[in-house]
Write an enzyme that holds these catalytic residues in place. Structure first.
Site, mmCIF file in Angstrom:
data_model
loop_
_atom_site.group_PDB
_atom_site.id
_atom_site.type_symbol
_atom_site.label_atom_id
_atom_site.label_comp_id
_atom_site.label_asym_id
_atom_site.label_seq_id
_atom_site.Cartn_x
_atom_site.Cartn_y
_atom_site.Cartn_z
ATOM 1 N N LYS A 35 -11.795 -6.001 3.247
ATOM 2 C CA LYS A 35 -12.582 -6.390 3.946
ATOM 3 C C LYS A 35 -14.176 -6.667 3.462
ATOM 4 O O LYS A 35 -14.623 -7.698 4.279
ATOM 5 C CB LYS A 35 -13.026 -5.453 5.193
ATOM 6 N N PRO A 88 -12.384 -0.421 -0.399
ATOM 7 C CA PRO A 88 -11.544 -1.422 -0.394
ATOM 8 C C PRO A 88 -10.416 -1.621 0.191
ATOM 9 O O PRO A 88 -9.491 -2.487 0.247
ATOM 10 C CB PRO A 88 -11.180 -1.541 -1.942
ATOM 11 N N TYR A 116 0.807 -1.239 0.086
ATOM 12 C CA TYR A 116 0.146 0.143 -0.166
ATOM 13 C C TYR A 116 0.896 1.190 -0.054
ATOM 14 O O TYR A 116 1.908 1.464 0.838
ATOM 15 C CB TYR A 116 -0.922 0.005 1.289
HETATM 16 P P1 RFL Z 1 -22.050 -9.324 -4.779
HETATM 17 O O1 RFL Z 1 -20.854 -9.729 -5.081
HETATM 18 O O2 RFL Z 1 -22.378 -7.742 -5.262
HETATM 19 O O3 RFL Z 1 -23.042 -10.226 -5.318
HETATM 20 C C1 RFL Z 1 -24.478 -9.993 -5.094
HETATM 21 C C2 RFL Z 1 -25.165 -10.620 -6.368
HETATM 22 O O4 RFL Z 1 -26.646 -10.273 -6.292
HETATM 23 C C3 RFL Z 1 -26.948 -10.120 -7.744
HETATM 24 N N1 RFL Z 1 -28.221 -9.292 -7.780
HETATM 25 C C4 RFL Z 1 -29.518 -9.803 -8.074
HETATM 26 N N2 RFL Z 1 -30.052 -10.840 -7.833
HETATM 27 C C5 RFL Z 1 -31.372 -11.058 -8.150
HETATM 28 N N3 RFL Z 1 -32.226 -10.122 -8.158
HETATM 29 C C6 RFL Z 1 -31.781 -8.910 -7.931
HETATM 30 N N4 RFL Z 1 -32.407 -7.859 -7.963
HETATM 31 C C7 RFL Z 1 -30.407 -8.770 -8.030
HETATM 32 N N5 RFL Z 1 -29.624 -7.492 -7.630
HETATM 33 C C8 RFL Z 1 -28.337 -7.831 -7.611
HETATM 34 C C9 RFL Z 1 -25.920 -9.642 -8.368
HETATM 35 O O5 RFL Z 1 -25.789 -9.900 -9.637
HETATM 36 C C10 RFL Z 1 -24.687 -10.287 -7.717
HETATM 37 O O6 RFL Z 1 -24.570 -11.393 -8.497
HETATM 38 O O7 RFL Z 1 -22.250 -9.362 -3.095
HETATM 39 P P2 RFL Z 1 -21.609 -10.162 -2.127
HETATM 40 O O8 RFL Z 1 -22.048 -11.777 -2.319
HETATM 41 O O9 RFL Z 1 -22.260 -9.829 -0.739
HETATM 42 O O10 RFL Z 1 -20.110 -10.093 -1.935
HETATM 43 C C11 RFL Z 1 -19.585 -8.982 -1.849
HETATM 44 C C12 RFL Z 1 -18.173 -8.846 -2.732
HETATM 45 O O11 RFL Z 1 -18.588 -8.899 -3.811
HETATM 46 C C13 RFL Z 1 -17.535 -7.532 -2.085
HETATM 47 O O12 RFL Z 1 -17.871 -7.050 -0.659
HETATM 48 C C14 RFL Z 1 -15.837 -7.556 -2.472
HETATM 49 O O13 RFL Z 1 -15.812 -7.440 -3.819
HETATM 50 C C15 RFL Z 1 -15.359 -6.033 -2.037
HETATM 51 N N6 RFL Z 1 -13.944 -6.113 -2.325
HETATM 52 C C16 RFL Z 1 -13.074 -6.710 -1.381
HETATM 53 N N7 RFL Z 1 -13.441 -7.419 -0.503
HETATM 54 C C17 RFL Z 1 -12.400 -8.167 0.312
HETATM 55 O O14 RFL Z 1 -12.790 -8.524 1.422
HETATM 56 N N8 RFL Z 1 -11.028 -8.162 -0.056
HETATM 57 C C18 RFL Z 1 -10.577 -7.358 -1.118
HETATM 58 O O15 RFL Z 1 -9.297 -7.465 -1.568
HETATM 59 C C19 RFL Z 1 -11.565 -6.617 -1.884
HETATM 60 N N9 RFL Z 1 -11.235 -5.919 -2.758
HETATM 61 C C20 RFL Z 1 -13.342 -5.077 -3.500
HETATM 62 C C21 RFL Z 1 -12.249 -4.963 -3.654
HETATM 63 C C22 RFL Z 1 -14.373 -4.595 -4.232
HETATM 64 C C23 RFL Z 1 -13.830 -3.906 -5.464
HETATM 65 N N10 RFL Z 1 -15.009 -3.478 -6.043
HETATM 66 C C24 RFL Z 1 -14.924 -3.515 -7.618
HETATM 67 C C25 RFL Z 1 -16.199 -2.767 -5.528
HETATM 68 C C26 RFL Z 1 -11.503 -4.333 -4.805
HETATM 69 C C27 RFL Z 1 -12.547 -3.976 -5.530
HETATM 70 C C28 RFL Z 1 -11.871 -3.112 -6.683
HETATM 71 C C1 PHB Z 2 -6.737 -7.090 -4.628
HETATM 72 O O1 PHB Z 2 -6.006 -7.687 -4.682
HETATM 73 O O2 PHB Z 2 -7.981 -6.700 -5.192
HETATM 74 C C2 PHB Z 2 -7.020 -6.039 -3.214
HETATM 75 C C3 PHB Z 2 -5.975 -6.188 -2.214
HETATM 76 C C4 PHB Z 2 -5.904 -5.525 -1.145
HETATM 77 C C5 PHB Z 2 -6.994 -4.494 -1.021
HETATM 78 C C6 PHB Z 2 -8.036 -4.398 -1.975
HETATM 79 C C7 PHB Z 2 -7.810 -5.006 -3.023
HETATM 80 O O3 PHB Z 2 -7.106 -3.829 0.066
#
Ligand code: RFL
Ligand code: PHB
Length: 389
Positions: free
Chosen positions: A296, A292, A200
């Site tokens: 978490k 992010p 980071y």
């Molecule tokens: P999701 O993954 O958004 O899945 C929700 C699903 O519900 C569907 N949906 C519907 N289905 C039926 N009817 C409807 N009306 C609906 N509306 C929506 C959607 O199509 C989808 O398939 O939520 P979920 O399952 O709670 O998972 C959460 C995670 O995806 C999210 O918290 C993480 O990706 C966040 N995040 C990170 N989390 C970590 O723990 N470690 C990381 O390193 C990390 N890096 C990140 C991240 C999120 C990022 N972005 C793009 C926001 C990095 C990034 C860049």
């Molecule tokens: C990732 O690998 O996408 C990533 C790693 C650490 C973070 C957020 C995203 O804090």
């Protein structure tokens, strides 16, 4: 159709809940708005807390993760392009964490679902949650042009931040806590070997992060102003910008190459209290969003699913609703600690447009303190590693 638990959303939260419930002998149907290919194409989280890793292993979902994931003892923080220190999670907590992509977990969950012929309906439309405060709620939706109705005992709202579940809780019964940040993360995925560590960077030009998906796949992010047009960021510009935000030896070690994915994510903190309304329980991004910076979001989705599956299992095996009644408060306590950590790291590591010289000095002093204090590092390591479930 009839089932015990209707699960809305086939993201990581929904699919993991369905898998765990199945292994506890509880029937569910998962309803997902998008196609499988669409869900699998999203590049998101990459860092798993040890609690997440242990839970995936416990339910037989850890095989590929253990082969392909990269175990880390800690992460690095660099600032002002020179000072570097290591937050040693292993030393302080005897815990590790894993770099393993959400995309891979999502694939593992779909394949596990295929093996048990899980009931997962993709590309459903017009989904509505009905009779949530009666003992017999139901869900209506259209699937392949047909109007359907799914009757159930409980509904798990796992449909992410933009889903319908949270909106089905009457506004007057929801308390919402929100913070938007004046920047986003521009992220790229490239088929190049990553740096050895997750790093980071706080730099006068803005935050940057070096992460990874595999020994041949790198994930990098840079802070960009809100409203940035991705067209303005061809790969060459991205590489030269990210290199400028890291110390020279790290910049020199970065192997550049064409991006295979590029996207901008806005940064936001959001919590919905309550996480329960009648027979509806929210889990994952449907109930809360973290920036992010603390890695978490996915881990919180997994901990919600842990609490919810435990509560539903207690209900179906012993007829007790005590854990279901405690679900919202139990989950929210852990949610707030991750929300706070993510907010803290976001403030520590980003440059805020319009921030005063005072803010800047205070941030630099916090970094200096973190760099020099064993206790401050232990506290951050504990939060980064994730609190116990
Ligand atoms: P999701 O993954 O958004 O899945 C929700 C699903 O519900 C569907 N949906 C519907 N289905 C039926 N009817 C409807 N009306 C609906 N509306 C929506 C959607 O199509 C989808 O398939 O939520 P979920 O399952 O709670 O998972 C959460 C995670 O995806 C999210 O918290 C993480 O990706 C966040 N995040 C990170 N989390 C970590 O723990 N470690 C990381 O390193 C990390 N890096 C990140 C991240 C999120 C990022 N972005 C793009 C926001 C990095 C990034 C860049
Ligand atoms: C990732 O690998 O996408 C990533 C790693 C650490 C973070 C957020 C995203 O804090």
């Amino acid at each position: 159709m009839k089932t015990q638990v209707a699960i809305i959303g086939a993201g990581p939260a929904g699919m993991l809940l369905s898998e765990i419930l199945h292994q506890h002998g509880i029937d569910s149907v998962v309803l997902e708005k998008h196609s499988r290919a669409y869900v699998l194409d999203r590049i998101r989280a990459g860092v798993l807390e040890q609690g997440t890793v242990d839970l995936l292993r416990q339910y037989g979902l850890g095989q590929r993760m253990d082969q392909e994931g990269h175990v880390h003892d800690g992460m690095k923080i660099v600032w002002a392009g020179r000072e570097t220190f290591f937050i040693d999670v292993k030393k302080h907590l005897n815990k590790q964490f894993m770099a393993y992509g959400q995309t891979n977990i999502q694939e593992d969950l779909y394949l596990a679902g295929d093996r048990r012929a899980a009931k997962v309906l993709m590309e459903v439309d017009n989904l509505q949650l009905m009779n949530l405060t009666s003992a017999h709620p139901h869900v209506t939706f259209t699937h392949q042009g047909e109007s359907m109705r799914l009757e159930c005992d409980y509904i798990a709202g796992c449909d992410g931040f933009h889903g319908v579940s949270r909106q089905s809780i009457p506004q007057e019964l929801r308390q919402e806590f929100e913070k938007e940040y004046p920047f986003g993360w521009l992220g790229i995925l490239s088929e190049t070997p990553p740096l050895d560590d997750i790093v980071y960077a706080n730099h006068p030009r803005g935050f940057a992060l070096a992460s990874m998906r595999s020994p041949t796949l790198s994930r990098y992010y840079i802070q960009v102003p809100i409203g940035t047009d991705i067209q303005e960021w061809p790969d060459d510009r991205f590489w030269s910008e990210i290199k400028s935000r890291f110390p020279k030896e790290m910049a020199d070690a970065m192997v550049t190459g064409p991006s295979i994915e590029k996207s901008i994510a806005p940064l936001r903190s959001y919590v919905c209290e309550t996480m329960r309304h009648g027979q509806l329980f929210l889990a994952g991004d449907a109930a809360h969003i973290v920036p992010p910076t603390g890695a978490k979001g996915l881990n919180l989705a997994v901990s919600d699913v842990f609490y919810l599956s435990r509560a539903l299992s207690a209900f179906y095996s012993q007829g007790t609703t005590a854990l279901l009644d405690a679900y919202s408060a139990t989950a929210l306590r852990r949610v707030w600690s991750s929300v706070r950590t993510s907010w803290y790291l976001t403030n520590l590591l980003h440059r805020f447009p319009g921030g005063s010289d005072f803010d800047q000095r205070a941030q630099e002093n916090e970094l200096d303190y973190l760099k020099s204090s064993h206790h401050a590092q232990a506290a951050l390591a504990e939060q980064y590693a994730g609190l116990p479930l």
